[in-house]
Scaffold this motif. Structure first.
Motif, PDB file in Angstrom:
ATOM      1  N   ILE A   1       0.868  -1.182   0.000  1.00  0.00           N
ATOM      2  CA  ILE A   1       0.000   0.000   0.000  1.00  0.00           C
ATOM      3  C   ILE A   1       0.904   1.232   0.000  1.00  0.00           C
ATOM      4  O   ILE A   1       1.718   1.424   0.912  1.00  0.00           O
ATOM      5  N   LEU A   2       0.754   2.031  -1.057  1.00  0.00           N
ATOM      6  CA  LEU A   2       1.568   3.250  -1.129  1.00  0.00           C
ATOM      7  C   LEU A   2       0.957   4.332  -0.238  1.00  0.00           C
ATOM      8  O   LEU A   2      -0.274   4.433  -0.128  1.00  0.00           O
ATOM      9  N   SER A   3       1.799   5.149   0.357  1.00  0.00           N
ATOM     10  CA  SER A   3       1.283   6.225   1.221  1.00  0.00           C
ATOM     11  C   SER A   3       0.627   7.305   0.358  1.00  0.00           C
ATOM     12  O   SER A   3       0.920   7.428  -0.841  1.00  0.00           O
ATOM     13  N   TYR A   4      -0.276   8.069   0.987  1.00  0.00           N
ATOM     14  CA  TYR A   4      -0.931   9.155   0.261  1.00  0.00           C
ATOM     15  C   TYR A   4       0.090  10.157  -0.272  1.00  0.00           C
ATOM     16  O   TYR A   4      -0.068  10.700  -1.355  1.00  0.00           O
ATOM     17  N   ASN A   5       1.147  10.404   0.531  1.00  0.00           N
ATOM     18  CA  ASN A   5       2.169  11.357   0.099  1.00  0.00           C
ATOM     19  C   ASN A   5       2.844  10.901  -1.194  1.00  0.00           C
ATOM     20  O   ASN A   5       3.076  11.704  -2.101  1.00  0.00           O
ATOM     21  N   SER A   6       3.157   9.608  -1.248  1.00  0.00           N
ATOM     22  CA  SER A   6       3.797   9.080  -2.465  1.00  0.00           C
ATOM     23  C   SER A   6       2.861   9.236  -3.658  1.00  0.00           C
ATOM     24  O   SER A   6       3.273   9.668  -4.748  1.00  0.00           O
ATOM     25  N   LEU A   7       1.595   8.856  -3.465  1.00  0.00           N
ATOM     26  CA  LEU A   7       0.641   8.936  -4.570  1.00  0.00           C
ATOM     27  C   LEU A   7       0.461  10.384  -5.029  1.00  0.00           C
ATOM     28  O   LEU A   7       0.370  10.665  -6.228  1.00  0.00           O
ATOM     29  N   LEU A   8       0.424  11.282  -4.027  1.00  0.00           N
ATOM     30  CA  LEU A   8       0.282  12.703  -4.349  1.00  0.00           C
ATOM     31  C   LEU A   8       1.500  13.188  -5.149  1.00  0.00           C
ATOM     32  O   LEU A   8       1.352  13.930  -6.136  1.00  0.00           O
ATOM     33  N   GLY A   9       2.686  12.728  -4.740  1.00  0.00           N
ATOM     34  CA  GLY A   9       3.914  13.104  -5.445  1.00  0.00           C
ATOM     35  C   GLY A   9       3.875  12.646  -6.898  1.00  0.00           C
ATOM     36  O   GLY A   9       4.242  13.391  -7.816  1.00  0.00           O
TER      37      GLY A   9
ATOM     38  N   SER B   1       2.809  17.789 -13.908  1.00  0.00           N
ATOM     39  CA  SER B   1       3.923  18.622 -14.369  1.00  0.00           C
ATOM     40  C   SER B   1       4.381  18.168 -15.762  1.00  0.00           C
ATOM     41  O   SER B   1       4.655  18.995 -16.645  1.00  0.00           O
ATOM     42  N   LEU B   2       4.455  16.854 -15.946  1.00  0.00           N
ATOM     43  CA  LEU B   2       4.883  16.337 -17.253  1.00  0.00           C
ATOM     44  C   LEU B   2       3.861  16.665 -18.331  1.00  0.00           C
ATOM     45  O   LEU B   2       4.221  16.903 -19.492  1.00  0.00           O
ATOM     46  N   THR B   3       2.580  16.657 -17.951  1.00  0.00           N
ATOM     47  CA  THR B   3       1.544  17.044 -18.920  1.00  0.00           C
ATOM     48  C   THR B   3       1.759  18.499 -19.330  1.00  0.00           C
ATOM     49  O   THR B   3       1.685  18.844 -20.527  1.00  0.00           O
ATOM     50  N   ALA B   4       2.018  19.351 -18.321  1.00  0.00           N
ATOM     51  CA  ALA B   4       2.274  20.770 -18.615  1.00  0.00           C
ATOM     52  C   ALA B   4       3.510  20.908 -19.508  1.00  0.00           C
ATOM     53  O   ALA B   4       3.521  21.694 -20.467  1.00  0.00           O
TER      54      ALA B   4
ATOM     55  N   VAL C   1       3.345   5.891 -14.202  1.00  0.00           N
ATOM     56  CA  VAL C   1       2.057   5.250 -13.849  1.00  0.00           C
ATOM     57  C   VAL C   1       2.277   3.770 -13.572  1.00  0.00           C
ATOM     58  O   VAL C   1       1.791   3.215 -12.572  1.00  0.00           O
ATOM     59  N   LEU C   2       3.027   3.114 -14.464  1.00  0.00           N
ATOM     60  CA  LEU C   2       3.264   1.669 -14.297  1.00  0.00           C
ATOM     61  C   LEU C   2       4.009   1.385 -12.989  1.00  0.00           C
ATOM     62  O   LEU C   2       3.664   0.461 -12.245  1.00  0.00           O
TER      63      LEU C   2
END
Lengths: 539, 94
Positions: free
Chosen positions: B8-16, B23-26, B55-56
Motif C-alpha cells: 500500500i503506497l502512502s498518500y504522500n507518495s501517490l500525491l507526489g 507537471s509532465l503534462t504541462a 504510472v506503471l
C-alpha cells in the motif's frame, strides 16, 4: 480402438452447470464449451466465406462477366478476406484448440479468467456479425479488400465504416484471449511443470498470445484513425489533408504481418503434437522448437515493411526489411527439420491427423519458399500484386493454418467428443482436399509469374487456362471440405465410442477421460517427466 | 508462480506521483512552443513514455513486482520503441 460401451463418467458435454439447454452453452465459463462455441461459429463463417471463394472462382472460370459484375466481385473478395482473416484464421486455432486444450495440457482446471473467456467469445460474435452485416447495410458492400488501404478506404462510398468497426471489435476479442492465455500459462501450470516440461502446443500459444496482446491494439488504433479521417476529416493518411498514405501501410502491417504468425504459430504447435504421437517417439529438438516459436514471434515484428517494397519506402528500409524477412525463415526452417527428424526412425502410423500434418509441411514449405521470392527486393517488383501473392498467401494460410486445423480436429476429435470418426472416409476426404488445394492454388503461381494481377475481375485470354484449371480445383476442394465435415459432424453423435487414448499419446490430455469431465482432473497432476516420454512396449 | 507481497503506497507518495504526472503534462504542452524539427515527435513520445513508466511503476505497483514481470514490461517498451524508431527512420531516409 473402439469401445462397445459408452463412457461411465459425467463429461463436460453432459455437465450443464447452473443453466439448462442452450443457455448451458451460451452462459458456460467452461473452457472446453467455449472452445466448442468458437469452433461451431468458425465453421459457420468458414462455409460462408468458402462459398464466396467458390463464387469468385466460378466468375473467373471464363473471361468476362459470367455470374457477377466488377463491383460485386470487389465486394465479394473484400468480405471473403475479412471473414477468412479476421473471423476465422486469426482466432481459429488458438480460440478453438487453445481454449479446449491449453488448460488440460498444462494440468489446470480452466483458464485464469473464465468469465473474461466467455466475454471474448461474445465480443467475437458481435464483431463477426457486424462484419457480415457490412455487406448488406448502408452504401453497398465494402470494396477495399481486407487491407483497407487508404486513400481509397477513406474515400470509398461503400460501407467501409461498418467493416472497419467490425475489425476493431474483433481485435478486442483477440487481445483478451491472448491476455488470458499468458496469465494461464504463467500462473496455472501444474506443480512440477517448469517451462521446459511444458508441451509444445502451449509454447506456441504463449508466443502467439504475446503477439495478440502487443500487436492488435495497433490495428485497432489505425482503424480508428481511418474512421476519424472519414467522419471528422482529420488528416492522418490523406495527403490532401496533410496526412501520409504510407503511414497507414506502416501501421497496418505492423499489426498484420505479426498477425500472420498469430495464424501460423498455433498451427505449428498442433502439428508438433501430432508428429511424436504418430511416430511414437519423443519430439526431436524440443528446446529448439520451443525457442524458435518465441524467435518467430519476435523477429516477425520487424518484417512488416516487406509488404511495402513497391510503395515508396526508403532504399535502406527495403534492404533492412528484406534482410529480416530472410532471417525469420530460419526459425521456421528449424521447426521443419525437427518435425521431419521426429518422424525419422519412428513407428509411423499414417492415420488422418498425420496425413494432414505431413501435408501441412509440404504446403507450408511451398508457401515459405515462394515467400522468399517475394521477400527478395528484385523479384518482388515483378511479383507484387500479382496472383503469385494470392497463391503464396493461400499456401501459407490455408495450406498451413487450414490443414493444421484439419489435422488438429482429426487428432483431438476422440478426446473432444468421446467418439471416433470414420477413418477410411477421413483418408478419402484428405486425398480430395489435398489434390483440390493444389489444383486450385498452384496455377495461380504460374499465371502470377506471367503477370496476372490480383483482385482483377477479368483477365486477358492468355490467362484463361490457368484460371479454368484453378476453378476446377476449387470444386474439388469444396467437395473434400463437404465430405470431411459430413464425416466429423455425423461422428459427433453417431461415431463409435473411442477409448481415452486411441492414438497412444503421452501428453496430459490423453491421460484423462474422453470426453473430459467438467474440471478435467480429479486431482491436479504432479509433473515429473518431460512431456514426450514414450515408453517402449517392454518397459 | 511466486506471489509478490501486498503493498500500500502512502498518500504522500501517490500525491507526489500525481504532481509529477501533471507537471509532465504541462511540459508536453509547453514544449510545443519549440520547433524540434524532425525530432518533435520523438520529444513528445519521450515525455509520454516517462509518464507511462511513472504510472506503471507507482500506480500499477510494478516497482514491487517480481523481476520477470519487470522484464516483460521492459521488453514490451523496448519492442514498441524499436517499432516506432524503424518507422520514423524510414521517413528520415526517404
Amino acid at each position: 480402438m473402439d469401445q462397445t460401451n459408452k463412457y461411465t463418467h459425467t463429461s463436460y458435454l453432459e455437465n450443464e452447470g447452473r443453466f439448462k439447454g442452450i443457455l448451458s452453452w451460451l452462459l458456460s465459463t467452461d473452457h472446453k464449451r467455449i472452445g466448442l462455441l468458437y469452433m461451431n461459429t468458425i465453421i459457420v463463417f468458414f462455409l460462408v466465406a468458402a462459398v464466396l471463394g467458390l463464387l469468385m472462382r466460378i466468375e473467373k472460370m471464363a473471361p468476362g462477366a459470367d455470374i457477377m459484375d466488377a463491383q460485386t466481385y470487389n465486394g465479394v473478395f473484400t468480405i471473403h478476406g475479412i471473414i477468412m482473416i479476421f473471423i476465422i484464421v486469426i482466432p481459429g486455432l488458438a480460440a478453438v484448440f487453445g481454449n479446449f486444450f491449453l488448460p488440460i495440457m498444462i494440468g489446470a482446471k480452466d483458464v485464469a479468467f473464465p468469465k473474461l473467456n466467455l466475454l471474448s467469445w461474445y465480443i467475437y460474435v458481435i464483431g463477426a456479425i457486424m462484419g457480415v452485416l457490412s455487406q448488406f447495410v448502408g452504401g453497398g458492400a465494402p470494396d477495399t479488400g481486407w487491407t483497407f488501404y487508404v486513400p481509397y478506404s477513406a474515400e470509398s462510398a461503400t460501407n467501409v465504416l461498418f467493416a472497419l468497426t467490425a475489425a476493431f471489435i474483433l481485435g478486442f476479442s483477440s487481445i483478451l484471449t491472448g491476455l488470458n492465455f499468458i496469465v494461464t500459462i504463467h500462473r496455472m501450470r501444474a506443480p512440477g511443470m517448469g517451462w521446459f516440461k511444458m508441451p509444445l502446443f502451449p509454447w506456441s500459444l504463449y508466443a502467439t498470445a504475446w503477439i495478440q496482446v502487443l500487436a492488435t491494439p495497433i490495428i485497432g488504433i489505425t482503424l480508428l484513425l481511418v474512421i476519424a479521417e472519414r467522419t471528422l476529416n482529420i488528416g492522418f493518411f490523406d495527403p490532401a489533408l496533410g496526412g501520409d498514405p504510407l503511414l497507414f501501410q506502416h501501421l497496418f502491417w505492423i499489426y498484420s504481418h505479426p498477425a500472420v504468425y498469430v495464424m501460423i504459430l498455433p498451427a505449428m504447435g498442433v502439428v508438433t503434437e501430432i508428429f511424436p504421437t504418430f511416430s511414437q517417439k519423443p519430439v526431436f529438438g524440443y528446446t529448439a522448437i520451443a525457442i524458435s516459436s518465441l524467435a518467430i514471434a519476435l523477429v516477425g515484428y520487424f518484417v512488416w515493411g516487406h509488404h511495402m517494397f513497391t510503395s515508396g519506402i526508403s532504399y535502406w528500409s527495403r534492404w533492412f526489411f528484406s534482410f529480416l524477412t530472410f532471417i525469420v525463415a530460419v526459425p521456421s526452417a528449424i521447426k521443419v527439420f525437427n518435425w521431419v527428424s521426429t518422424m525419422y526412425g519412428g513407428s509411423i502410423d499414417l492415420k488422418p491427423p498425420l496425413l494432414y500434418a505431413i501435408s501441412f509441411i509440404f504446403l507450408f514449405m511451398i508457401g515459405g519458399f515462394t515467400g522468399l521470392a517475394l521477400g527478395s527486393l528484385a523479384t518482388n517488383v515483378h511479383l507484387h500484386d500479382t496472383s503469385f501473392v494470392v497463391a503464396h498467401f493461400h499456401y501459407i494460410i490455408f495450406g498451413g493454418m487450414g490443414f493444421a486445423f484439419f489435422a488438429g480436429i482429426h487428432y483431438w476429435f476422440p478426446k473432444m467428443y468421446g467418439r471416433m470418426y470414420n477413418i477410411k472416409l477421413a483418408n478419402i476426404a484428405w486425398g480430395i482436399l489435398f489434390v483440390g488445394f493444389n489444383v486450385l492454388y498452384f496455377p495461380l503461381f504460374i499465371i502470377g509469374l506471367q503477370g496476372m494481377p490480383r483482385r482483377y475481375f477479368d483477365y486477358l485470354p492468355q490467362f484463361e487456362t490457368g484460371h479454368f484449371v484453378s476453378s476446377i480445383g476449387a470444386f474439388i476442394l469444396f467437395a473434400g471440405l463437404i465430405l470431411m465435415l459430413y464425416n466429423l459432424v455425423r461422428s459427433r453423435r453417431k461415431g463409435p465410442w473411442a477409448t481415452a487414448n486411441p492414438w497412444k499419446g503421452v501428453t496430459l490430455e490423453w491421460q484423462i477421460e474422453s470426453p473430459p469431465t467438467h474440471e478435467n482432473f480429479e486431482t491436479i497432476p504432479e509433473i515429473k517427466h518431460p512431456p514426450y516420454l514414450f515408453k517402449k512396449e517392454n518397459d | 508462480m511466486e506471489k509478490p507481497g501486498h503493498h500500500i503506497l502512502s498518500y504522500n507518495s501517490l500525491l507526489g506521483v500525481l504532481v509529477a504526472l501533471l507537471s509532465l503534462t504541462a511540459l508536453s504542452v509547453w514544449i510545443t512552443n519549440f520547433n524540434f524539427g524532425t525530432l518533435s515527435v520523438g520529444v513528445a513520445l519521450l515525455v509520454a513514455a516517462i509518464k507511462g513508466a511513472t504510472v506503471l511503476t507507482y500506480f500499477m505497483h510494478l516497482k514491487f513486482e517480481s523481476r520477470i514481470l519487470k522484464l516483460m514490461v521492459g521488453g514490451v517498451f523496448l519492442l514498441f520503441a524499436l517499432v516506432i524508431i524503424i518507422t520514423f527512420i524510414d521517413y528520415l531516409l526517404r
